[in-house]
Scaffold this motif. Structure first.
Motif: not given
Length: 286
Positions: A94-105
């Motif tokens: 979850g933290p990996v995907f969340t960090g990446l999505l937050s970065w992209l978003w």
């Protein structure tokens, strides 16, 4: 407010009990996930009341679909891998995907502290898989893939909720829309799966705990935590869940983890410390 991270951790402790509770009843994983969401989502929607109308949006409705998908992936994963591994992979990713999505978003590049904590989490997940994966063959592989998909869905609805709350939406109403919508999605799934298992007292008590405790109360706390906690940090703090789940798997269900898997749990704990302690030190500086 300084209690945002504590609210996220409290929510994560409740989440960590869900896998063990779910395995105490002889119900299909899909039916169990559906019943949990129908009860918990309905409770959150009723608590929000008329505030739902003020925050409803296409993004939150899409988040509701992700919430429903996550529940199905989570219970299907632990049915194949066991509580410890399934929970750790789903939430550890979850933290990996969340960090990446937050970065992209939002264009928010993850901090060095977040990177350190997430690296520890990924290594901990790898150690758990290496320690337990060889025993169950293809079932574990399928379970891990389902858990990873669950981690991605979790990250998506966490970022959606955080974005809405960051724009000024009331956290309880945001959770009410997403989880109330997910409850509506899961009603046909629950009916199709059958509810005969709810005739037993253990089944009723279990699903009430899953719905009201590990869903309604936990996501109310999580929403409160997102008011003051960055979503990537909250996702890393949620690593409390697999640690609790693994301990319950060992103590309550009698699951056995080899030393390499136990080392993985230690890495998860180190990741949690890495994201919390520096923040407190910074707050104490003038």
């Amino acid at each position: 407010m300084k209690n945002g991270p504590l609210a996220v951790v409290a929510a994560s402790v409740l989440w960590g009990t869900a896998g063990t509770a779910g395995l105490l009843v002889s119900a299909d994983s899909v039916a169990l996930a559906a019943a949990r969401l129908v009860i918990g989502g309905t409770a959150l929607a009723l608590f929000a009341g008329t505030r739902l109308r003020t925050v409803i949006s296409p993004g939150l409705l899409l988040g509701a679909v992700a919430v429903a998908g996550y529940q199905l992936c989570f219970f299907a994963a632990i049915a194949r891998t066991g509580v410890a591994i399934g929970s750790v992979v789903a939430i550890g990713s979850g933290p990996v995907f969340t960090g990446l999505l937050s970065w992209l978003w939002h264009g928010r590049r993850p901090s060095g502290r977040w990177t350190l904590a997430t690296t520890a989490a990924v290594c901990g997940c790898a150690a758990l898989i290496a320690g337990g994966g060889a025993e169950a063959g293809g079932q574990v592989l399928a379970g891990v893939l389902l858990a990873l998909l669950g981690g991605l869905l979790y990250a998506f609805y966490a970022v959606v909720a955080s974005s809405a709350i960051g724009r000024g939406a009331e956290s309880g109403a945001v959770m009410g829309v997403m989880f109330g919508g997910a409850a509506a999605i899961m009603v046909p799934v629950l009916i199709a799966g059958g509810v005969e298992w709810l005739a037993a007292p253990r089944g009723v008590l279990t699903v009430l705990y899953l719905g009201l405790g590990t869903t309604a109360l936990s996501y109310f706390l999580y929403g409160r935590g997102l008011r003051t906690t960055p979503v990537a940090t909250a996702a890393t703090l949620a690593l409390t869940e697999p640690a609790v789940a693994a301990l319950l798997g060992l103590v309550v269900l009698g699951e056995r983890l080899p030393p390499v898997s136990i080392a993985g749990l230690v890495l998860l704990a180190l990741g949690l410390v890495a994201v919390v302690v520096p923040e407190r030190e910074l707050e104490s500086q003038p």
